[in-house]
Design a protein around this motif. Sequence first.
Motif, PDB file in Angstrom:
ATOM      1  N   LEU A  99      -5.182  -5.879  24.188  1.00 54.55           N
ATOM      2  CA  LEU A  99      -4.558  -5.109  25.268  1.00 54.55           C
ATOM      3  C   LEU A  99      -5.370  -5.217  26.563  1.00 54.55           C
ATOM      4  O   LEU A  99      -4.807  -5.395  27.648  1.00 54.55           O
ATOM      5  CB  LEU A  99      -4.425  -3.637  24.850  1.00 54.55           C
ATOM      6  CG  LEU A  99      -3.352  -3.313  23.805  1.00 54.55           C
ATOM      7  CD1 LEU A  99      -3.466  -1.862  23.356  1.00 54.55           C
ATOM      8  CD2 LEU A  99      -1.957  -3.568  24.371  1.00 54.55           C
ATOM      9  N   CYS A 100      -6.707  -5.103  26.432  1.00 57.29           N
ATOM     10  CA  CYS A 100      -7.574  -5.226  27.611  1.00 57.29           C
ATOM     11  C   CYS A 100      -7.462  -6.606  28.233  1.00 57.29           C
ATOM     12  O   CYS A 100      -7.404  -6.748  29.464  1.00 57.29           O
ATOM     13  CB  CYS A 100      -9.025  -4.945  27.230  1.00 57.29           C
ATOM     14  SG  CYS A 100      -9.377  -3.205  26.904  1.00 57.29           S
ATOM     15  N   GLN A 101      -7.424  -7.646  27.392  1.00 59.95           N
ATOM     16  CA  GLN A 101      -7.315  -9.005  27.902  1.00 59.95           C
ATOM     17  C   GLN A 101      -6.005  -9.211  28.649  1.00 59.95           C
ATOM     18  O   GLN A 101      -5.971  -9.831  29.720  1.00 59.95           O
ATOM     19  CB  GLN A 101      -7.409 -10.008  26.745  1.00 59.95           C
ATOM     20  CG  GLN A 101      -8.811 -10.150  26.169  1.00 59.95           C
ATOM     21  CD  GLN A 101      -9.769 -10.796  27.158  1.00 59.95           C
ATOM     22  OE1 GLN A 101     -10.463 -10.112  27.898  1.00 59.95           O
ATOM     23  NE2 GLN A 101      -9.813 -12.097  27.194  1.00 59.95           N
ATOM     24  N   ASN A 102      -4.924  -8.673  28.092  1.00 59.49           N
ATOM     25  CA  ASN A 102      -3.623  -8.799  28.765  1.00 59.49           C
ATOM     26  C   ASN A 102      -3.613  -8.068  30.097  1.00 59.49           C
ATOM     27  O   ASN A 102      -3.077  -8.569  31.090  1.00 59.49           O
ATOM     28  CB  ASN A 102      -2.516  -8.258  27.858  1.00 59.49           C
ATOM     29  CG  ASN A 102      -2.256  -9.150  26.654  1.00 59.49           C
ATOM     30  OD1 ASN A 102      -2.525 -10.349  26.716  1.00 59.49           O
ATOM     31  ND2 ASN A 102      -1.755  -8.579  25.579  1.00 59.49           N
ATOM     32  N   GLN A 103      -4.221  -6.867  30.112  1.00 51.97           N
ATOM     33  CA  GLN A 103      -4.296  -6.105  31.358  1.00 51.97           C
ATOM     34  C   GLN A 103      -5.137  -6.835  32.405  1.00 51.97           C
ATOM     35  O   GLN A 103      -4.773  -6.908  33.591  1.00 51.97           O
ATOM     36  CB  GLN A 103      -4.896  -4.717  31.093  1.00 51.97           C
ATOM     37  CG  GLN A 103      -3.965  -3.756  30.363  1.00 51.97           C
ATOM     38  CD  GLN A 103      -2.909  -3.166  31.293  1.00 51.97           C
ATOM     39  OE1 GLN A 103      -2.861  -3.472  32.465  1.00 51.97           O
ATOM     40  NE2 GLN A 103      -2.051  -2.346  30.733  1.00 51.97           N
ATOM     41  N   LEU A 104      -6.275  -7.392  31.969  1.00 55.37           N
ATOM     42  CA  LEU A 104      -7.143  -8.118  32.896  1.00 55.37           C
ATOM     43  C   LEU A 104      -6.440  -9.342  33.472  1.00 55.37           C
ATOM     44  O   LEU A 104      -6.531  -9.626  34.674  1.00 55.37           O
ATOM     45  CB  LEU A 104      -8.427  -8.551  32.181  1.00 55.37           C
ATOM     46  CG  LEU A 104      -9.461  -7.451  31.922  1.00 55.37           C
ATOM     47  CD1 LEU A 104     -10.608  -7.986  31.072  1.00 55.37           C
ATOM     48  CD2 LEU A 104     -10.014  -6.910  33.228  1.00 55.37           C
ATOM     49  N   LYS A 105      -5.729 -10.074  32.625  1.00 59.96           N
ATOM     50  CA  LYS A 105      -5.010 -11.255  33.105  1.00 59.96           C
ATOM     51  C   LYS A 105      -3.917 -10.863  34.099  1.00 59.96           C
ATOM     52  O   LYS A 105      -3.695 -11.554  35.098  1.00 59.96           O
ATOM     53  CB  LYS A 105      -4.406 -12.014  31.929  1.00 59.96           C
ATOM     54  CG  LYS A 105      -5.434 -12.748  31.093  1.00 59.96           C
ATOM     55  CD  LYS A 105      -4.811 -13.454  29.909  1.00 59.96           C
ATOM     56  CE  LYS A 105      -5.872 -14.175  29.075  1.00 59.96           C
ATOM     57  NZ  LYS A 105      -5.275 -14.841  27.884  1.00 59.96           N
ATOM     58  N   THR A 106      -3.252  -9.742  33.806  1.00 59.49           N
ATOM     59  CA  THR A 106      -2.212  -9.268  34.725  1.00 59.49           C
ATOM     60  C   THR A 106      -2.800  -8.904  36.074  1.00 59.49           C
ATOM     61  O   THR A 106      -2.287  -9.303  37.131  1.00 59.49           O
ATOM     62  CB  THR A 106      -1.497  -8.037  34.127  1.00 59.49           C
ATOM     63  OG1 THR A 106      -0.903  -8.397  32.877  1.00 59.49           O
ATOM     64  CG2 THR A 106      -0.404  -7.545  35.074  1.00 59.49           C
TER      65      THR A 106
END
Length: 328
Positions: A99-106
């Motif tokens: 979830l953190c990785q997806n948020q960071l990429k976004t």
Amino acid sequence: MRLFLREHIPLIFFTIVQLFLVLLIYWLDGYRHLSTALYSIFLGVCLLITYLLYRYFSYRSFYIRLSNPPKNLDEFTERTGFAPLATALDELLKTQYLLCQNQLKTWERKKSEHLTFMNQWVHQMKTPLSVIELITQDEDDPRFESIAEETDRMRKGLEMVLYVARLGVFEHDFRVERIQLKEAVHKVIHENKKLFIRNQVYPEISIDPALTVESDAKWLRFILNQLLSNAIKYSAGSRENVTVNAYPKNRAVILEVKDRGVGIPRADLSRVFRPFYTGENGRKFKESTGMGLYLIHEVCEKLNHKIELESEINQGTIARIIFPFSNH
């Protein structure tokens, strides 16, 4: 170990109380063999210790992980163990990591899109400004002079927007090289010659031509532009000099920009590097944004330079940029 013991204190207390209650019941029922009673307590305690040891070594990595928070996101994907509770923790942390990785990429994608838009917009706005400057530069009408003054302010404002946007990706946008300090100062003063003339302030340079510093030419130009703009703005109409000098000291090169303007109140000196902070002078000079010194401070930190301010009311301000470990 501490976390393990803290968690199992209720179990230890409950087991000991349970053993003594069982003995008490047998004692009240008339059973009086003390050695057998003590042996049964000993067996109970041994079983409890055996269980605690098994529990500790089975979940040792689990408790160590709970006692030592991760230092980076990659540690969230490391396995804790094969016990059911440890496996459940691993799955939870892995889900949070994704979830953190997806948020960071976004956020990175949005930041990149915003930076690209700002860069394109600033460059698009520079084109009509250049056209306006070409139209007004050879005209003697005072109205055209006012237009030229406002376009110059707009150009400087657009440049500040561009540099604010680039600050977020500073690591990809700088190149350290050896720079001849006097030449760099001359170029910036030449860029601001109209501003000097318009505000009746005069530049004065005292720098050894052989003096060099290690910095990024583009960001150093930005720093000098901001310092000179502030010096001119806060000493406008004084007909005084803005002095730029540099000298070596203690294995460093110190660049000073000194004006004889209104100065900075002592109460504001410790806060002028905060973003959008304009202080008392900001109420007198409406064009103050409170971003110039903040950006200079941020850029200096990233370039391993240092900025210091010294000021007195109605006496002027000295801004010092310290370039450490330069060979001179």
